[in-house]
Design a protein around this motif. Structure first.
Motif, PDB file in Angstrom:
ATOM      1  N   SER A   1      16.026   7.651  41.915  1.00 21.34           N
ATOM      2  CA  SER A   1      15.943   8.836  42.769  1.00 21.34           C
ATOM      3  C   SER A   1      14.576   9.480  42.741  1.00 21.34           C
ATOM      4  O   SER A   1      14.407  10.596  43.206  1.00 21.34           O
ATOM      5  N   GLY A   2      13.583   8.788  42.225  1.00 17.08           N
ATOM      6  CA  GLY A   2      12.238   9.357  42.247  1.00 17.08           C
ATOM      7  C   GLY A   2      11.248   8.451  41.557  1.00 17.08           C
ATOM      8  O   GLY A   2      11.603   7.357  41.077  1.00 17.08           O
ATOM      9  N   GLY A   3       9.995   8.930  41.472  1.00 17.64           N
ATOM     10  CA  GLY A   3       8.908   8.110  40.979  1.00 17.64           C
ATOM     11  C   GLY A   3       8.916   7.896  39.469  1.00 17.64           C
ATOM     12  O   GLY A   3       8.820   6.757  38.993  1.00 17.64           O
ATOM     13  N   SER A   4       9.012   8.999  38.690  1.00 12.45           N
ATOM     14  CA  SER A   4       8.959   8.851  37.229  1.00 12.45           C
ATOM     15  C   SER A   4      10.061   7.912  36.745  1.00 12.45           C
ATOM     16  O   SER A   4       9.835   7.041  35.895  1.00 12.45           O
ATOM     17  N   GLU A   5      11.257   8.104  37.303  1.00 11.62           N
ATOM     18  CA  GLU A   5      12.381   7.225  36.937  1.00 11.62           C
ATOM     19  C   GLU A   5      12.051   5.774  37.232  1.00 11.62           C
ATOM     20  O   GLU A   5      12.383   4.870  36.461  1.00 11.62           O
ATOM     21  N   ALA A   6      11.402   5.555  38.363  1.00  8.36           N
ATOM     22  CA  ALA A   6      11.096   4.179  38.768  1.00  8.36           C
ATOM     23  C   ALA A   6      10.067   3.555  37.820  1.00  8.36           C
ATOM     24  O   ALA A   6      10.175   2.378  37.463  1.00  8.36           O
ATOM     25  N   VAL A   7       9.092   4.360  37.379  1.00  4.36           N
ATOM     26  CA  VAL A   7       8.109   3.828  36.426  1.00  4.36           C
ATOM     27  C   VAL A   7       8.808   3.485  35.104  1.00  4.36           C
ATOM     28  O   VAL A   7       8.545   2.444  34.487  1.00  4.36           O
ATOM     29  N   GLU A   8       9.731   4.357  34.687  1.00  2.00           N
ATOM     30  CA  GLU A   8      10.501   4.074  33.464  1.00  2.00           C
ATOM     31  C   GLU A   8      11.229   2.738  33.611  1.00  2.00           C
ATOM     32  O   GLU A   8      11.223   1.904  32.698  1.00  2.00           O
TER      33      GLU A   8
ATOM     34  N   SER B   1      -5.019   8.303  34.754  1.00  2.00           N
ATOM     35  CA  SER B   1      -3.951   7.941  35.693  1.00  2.00           C
ATOM     36  C   SER B   1      -2.786   8.925  35.591  1.00  2.00           C
ATOM     37  O   SER B   1      -2.665   9.680  34.611  1.00  2.00           O
ATOM     38  N   TYR B   2      -1.929   8.897  36.587  1.00  2.00           N
ATOM     39  CA  TYR B   2      -0.695   9.686  36.547  1.00  2.00           C
ATOM     40  C   TYR B   2       0.465   8.772  36.920  1.00  2.00           C
ATOM     41  O   TYR B   2       0.446   8.141  37.981  1.00  2.00           O
ATOM     42  N   HIS B   3       1.448   8.688  36.032  1.00  3.73           N
ATOM     43  CA  HIS B   3       2.600   7.828  36.315  1.00  3.73           C
ATOM     44  C   HIS B   3       3.920   8.597  36.240  1.00  3.73           C
ATOM     45  O   HIS B   3       4.975   7.984  36.301  1.00  3.73           O
ATOM     46  N   GLY B   4       3.838   9.921  36.080  1.00  2.19           N
ATOM     47  CA  GLY B   4       5.076  10.686  36.074  1.00  2.19           C
ATOM     48  C   GLY B   4       5.092  11.714  34.967  1.00  2.19           C
ATOM     49  O   GLY B   4       4.143  11.851  34.193  1.00  2.19           O
ATOM     50  N   CYS B   5       6.209  12.419  34.881  1.00  2.00           N
ATOM     51  CA  CYS B   5       6.277  13.602  34.022  1.00  2.00           C
ATOM     52  C   CYS B   5       7.265  13.476  32.864  1.00  2.00           C
ATOM     53  O   CYS B   5       7.483  14.438  32.137  1.00  2.00           O
TER      54      CYS B   5
ATOM     55  N   PHE C   1      -1.080   0.406  36.755  1.00  2.00           N
ATOM     56  CA  PHE C   1      -2.185   1.148  37.365  1.00  2.00           C
ATOM     57  C   PHE C   1      -1.721   1.705  38.711  1.00  2.00           C
ATOM     58  O   PHE C   1      -0.798   1.168  39.326  1.00  2.00           O
ATOM     59  N   GLU C   2      -2.382   2.787  39.147  1.00  2.00           N
ATOM     60  CA  GLU C   2      -2.206   3.262  40.517  1.00  2.00           C
ATOM     61  C   GLU C   2      -3.198   2.467  41.360  1.00  2.00           C
ATOM     62  O   GLU C   2      -4.402   2.578  41.140  1.00  2.00           O
ATOM     63  N   THR C   3      -2.727   1.705  42.321  1.00  2.00           N
ATOM     64  CA  THR C   3      -3.631   0.833  43.089  1.00  2.00           C
ATOM     65  C   THR C   3      -4.784   1.650  43.664  1.00  2.00           C
ATOM     66  O   THR C   3      -5.961   1.301  43.507  1.00  2.00           O
TER      67      THR C   3
ATOM     68  N   ALA D   1       1.998  -2.575  39.618  1.00  2.00           N
ATOM     69  CA  ALA D   1       1.297  -1.659  40.529  1.00  2.00           C
ATOM     70  C   ALA D   1       2.159  -0.423  40.775  1.00  2.00           C
ATOM     71  O   ALA D   1       3.270  -0.539  41.303  1.00  2.00           O
ATOM     72  N   ASP D   2       1.655   0.739  40.366  1.00  2.00           N
ATOM     73  CA  ASP D   2       2.330   1.998  40.681  1.00  2.00           C
ATOM     74  C   ASP D   2       1.830   2.434  42.053  1.00  2.00           C
ATOM     75  O   ASP D   2       0.729   2.974  42.183  1.00  2.00           O
ATOM     76  N   GLU D   3       2.654   2.175  43.068  1.00  2.00           N
ATOM     77  CA  GLU D   3       2.281   2.546  44.442  1.00  2.00           C
ATOM     78  C   GLU D   3       3.161   3.687  44.933  1.00  2.00           C
ATOM     79  O   GLU D   3       3.475   3.804  46.126  1.00  2.00           O
ATOM     80  N   ILE D   4       3.548   4.532  43.986  1.00  2.00           N
ATOM     81  CA  ILE D   4       4.408   5.671  44.329  1.00  2.00           C
ATOM     82  C   ILE D   4       3.728   6.565  45.365  1.00  2.00           C
ATOM     83  O   ILE D   4       4.354   7.005  46.316  1.00  2.00           O
ATOM     84  N   MET D   5       2.431   6.803  45.170  1.00  2.00           N
ATOM     85  CA  MET D   5       1.728   7.656  46.126  1.00  2.00           C
ATOM     86  C   MET D   5       1.074   6.840  47.248  1.00  2.00           C
ATOM     87  O   MET D   5       1.138   7.193  48.413  1.00  2.00           O
ATOM     88  N   CYS D   6       0.464   5.732  46.909  1.00  2.00           N
ATOM     89  CA  CYS D   6      -0.341   5.013  47.918  1.00  2.00           C
ATOM     90  C   CYS D   6       0.454   3.972  48.690  1.00  2.00           C
ATOM     91  O   CYS D   6      -0.037   3.443  49.690  1.00  2.00           O
TER      92      CYS D   6
ATOM     93  N   ALA E   1       7.935   5.136  45.820  1.00  2.00           N
ATOM     94  CA  ALA E   1       8.779   6.340  45.942  1.00  2.00           C
ATOM     95  C   ALA E   1       8.333   7.077  47.207  1.00  2.00           C
ATOM     96  O   ALA E   1       8.412   6.498  48.294  1.00  2.00           O
ATOM     97  N   LYS E   2       7.815   8.258  47.026  1.00  2.00           N
ATOM     98  CA  LYS E   2       7.366   9.163  48.094  1.00  2.00           C
ATOM     99  C   LYS E   2       7.572   8.687  49.543  1.00  2.00           C
ATOM    100  O   LYS E   2       8.580   8.980  50.159  1.00  2.00           O
ATOM    101  N   SER E   3       6.599   7.935  50.101  1.00  2.00           N
ATOM    102  CA  SER E   3       6.612   7.654  51.542  1.00  2.00           C
ATOM    103  C   SER E   3       7.841   6.890  52.006  1.00  2.00           C
ATOM    104  O   SER E   3       8.211   6.962  53.177  1.00  2.00           O
TER     105      SER E   3
HETATM  106  C1  LIG Z   1       1.127   7.464  41.205  1.00  2.00           C
HETATM  107  C2  LIG Z   1       2.324   8.281  40.805  1.00  2.00           C
HETATM  108  N1  LIG Z   1       3.170   7.789  39.892  1.00  2.00           N
HETATM  109  C3  LIG Z   1       4.264   8.489  39.510  1.00  2.00           C
HETATM  110  C4  LIG Z   1       4.550   9.735  40.039  1.00  2.00           C
HETATM  111  C5  LIG Z   1       5.771  10.473  39.596  1.00  2.00           C
HETATM  112  O1  LIG Z   1       6.707  10.519  40.640  1.00  2.00           O
HETATM  113  P1  LIG Z   1       7.810  11.675  40.703  1.00  2.00           P
HETATM  114  O2  LIG Z   1       7.098  12.967  40.787  1.00  2.00           O
HETATM  115  O3  LIG Z   1       8.619  11.351  41.926  1.00  2.00           O
HETATM  116  O4  LIG Z   1       8.623  11.561  39.457  1.00  2.00           O
HETATM  117  C6  LIG Z   1       3.684  10.279  40.981  1.00  2.00           C
HETATM  118  C7  LIG Z   1       3.925  11.612  41.539  1.00  2.00           C
HETATM  119  O5  LIG Z   1       3.065  12.267  42.058  1.00  2.00           O
HETATM  120  C8  LIG Z   1       2.546   9.537  41.381  1.00  2.00           C
HETATM  121  O6  LIG Z   1       1.694  10.009  42.289  1.00  2.00           O
END
Ligand SMILES: Cc1ncc(COP(=O)(O)O)c(C=O)c1O
Length: 440
Positions: free
Chosen positions: A96-103, A130-134, A203-205, A237-242, A266-268
């Motif tokens: 249901s979101g990005g952080s979960e998906a990275v986990e 980098s940012y991969h979630g919270c 990595f975030e691409t 590849a963390d493509e949550i944003m890109c 995630a996002k888009s």
């Molecule tokens: C590259 C990247 N990875 C992970 C996340 C975390 O996703 P979420 O906020 O949906 O948990 C974000 C959110 O901004 C992100 O930009």
């Protein structure tokens, strides 16, 4: 009315938004703001689309939820095929979101290694800034000093390498005349930990908010792929944003001609209409886990039918309205419009990014690329001035070694028009002039 909201930011007054239409958001008094960063680069589709609302309504009426622990829906199968067609990956796990998906992605990497008899391959390497979630794990593999500092006691350290952020190159090199030393750093890091201990590299691409749309040179990912192959390390590849259209391609790695082993989205993909995330794997990554028979991971609301229907409808719209082409064209226009502003503004040091994911970085000195002292709060002032101009933007987050650095991430929805891009550039121009008047 008493305010019971536990805010992220108690220092700044944000407008109370009640409605959205197109690229505009409206507050309770009817004032319109351009949603200049599409939420947090998350609302890929315009606000107020009746077709999206109808998709959600219809699905809620037909089947709102079923747990995948007891059953599977044809919609989950359909959305997986849609995702496979669009990303050329083979298997999809929805969250249901990005952080979960990275986990989930890192758990899949560990399970993959374990079930092919490489149980020591447990470390996930990543990049600083980098940012991969919270969550605590995603913050651990994330590398933004400012975001991590309050929780450092909860974090683990598997290994980080320098980011491919050419404007502030950690190796003192210039783009196009370097050897991608930042990619070569991965080989050193793998060797230092021992390749037998490394499960994957994430990595975030294209960089997100913490490197401000850092777009590595073309050879960067080729080198990364070669190094990972050499040491039997998964490319994650963390493509949550890109990902999912934001850069004009369904996967940003397509720009580099590289295929990941695991991709995180995630996002888009949810159009901005419903929370959803996904992990895509190759069949090769899924195979040992499939042979083992089970995977321990996932969350209650993942793969729920409304999320699946939303992704299917978002994808249809992206293609039927030629939105990838629009993202490419409008992204180029946005970037060149902002680059033009560099001639006029002494603080606009860099404009970078690809598609509708563009960062403006503000510096004290363009020649030395020195950042402002954080006390100046240049970003905060700029964001406030942009809001005054009717433009809501996401603040950048200390691109310069995570300690200083100012900027904003600009990326309207995929349907944005030429005229709207011109209005955005004009508002950035005005907001920057007002900020420079305050600061310089
Ligand atoms: C590259 C990247 N990875 C992970 C996340 C975390 O996703 P979420 O906020 O949906 O948990 C974000 C959110 O901004 C992100 O930009």
């Amino acid at each position: 009315m008493e305010n019971h909201v536990f805010k992220n930011n108690w220092k700044s007054d944000t407008p109370k938004i009640v409605r959205g239409k197109g690229i505009y958001l409206y507050d309770k008094d009817g004032k319109g703001y351009i949603d200049g960063s599409s939420g947090s680069i998350s609302s890929s589709l315009a606000h107020g689309r009746v077709d999206m609302a109808e998709t959600l309504r219809k699905q809620a009426e037909t089947l709102a939820y079923v747990t995948r622990l007891t059953s599977i829906t044809p919609l989950y199968e359909e959305v997986s095929s849609v995702l496979a067609d669009n990303t050329h990956m083979d298997r999809f796990f929805l969250t249901s979101g990005g952080s979960e998906a990275v986990e989930v992605a890192t758990k899949i990497a560990l399970s993959y290694q374990r079930y092919r008899e490489k149980p020591n391959k447990t470390k996930i390497l990543s990049r600083w800034l980098s940012y991969h979630g919270c969550t605590s794990h995603t913050m651990s593999i994330g590398g933004n000093v400012a975001r991590r500092s309050d929780y450092i006691s909860q974090l683990t350290e598997d290994g980080h390498i320098a980011p491919p952020l050419c404007y502030h190159c950690w190796f003192g090199k210039e783009r196009n005349s370097c050897n991608c030393e930042c990619a070569e750093a991965l080989e050193t890091e793998i060797l230092m930990h021992g390749p037998e201990n490394i499960a994957g590299f994430i990595f975030e691409t294209i960089g997100g908010s913490t490197t401000g749309a850092a777009t590595p040179p073309l050879e960067y990912y080729k080198k990364i792929r070669e190094i990972c192959d050499k040491y039997d390390v998964l490319v994650i590849a963390d493509e949550i944003m890109c990902g999912y259209g934001r850069t004009g391609k369904m996967l940003a790695l397509e720009h580099y001609g590289i295929k990941p082993d695991i991709v995180v989205l995630a996002k888009s993909m949810g159009g901005g209409y419903f929370p959803v995330g996904a992990v895509g794997t190759t069949e090769e990554v899924a195979a040992p886990i499939k042979a083992h028979g089970s995977f321990m991971g996932g969350y209650t609301w993942g793969s729920n039918p409304i999320a699946c229907a939303t992704v299917i409808q978002t994808t249809k719209i992206i293609h039927s309205e030629n939105l990838l082409e629009n993202v490419t064209n409008m992204g180029a226009l946005l970037k060149s419009g902002l680059e033009d502003l560099m001639k006029k503004h002494p603080t606009l040091g860099d404009v970078r990014g690809i598609g509708l994911m563009v960062c403006t970085e503000f510096v004290k000195d363009k020649n030395t690329r020195e950042s402002f002292d954080p006390e100046v709060n240049f970003t905060g002032k700029f964001i406030n001035n942009a809001r005054e101009e009717g433009l809501l933007l996401n603040a950048g987050s200390k691109y310069n070694k995570g300690i200083r650095g100012d900027g904003a991430l600009i990326g309207p929805c995929f349907e944005v028009s030429k005229e709207e891009i011109e209005i955005i550039v004009d508002r950035v121009d005005k907001a920057l002039s007002n900020t420079e008047k305050e600061v310089l």
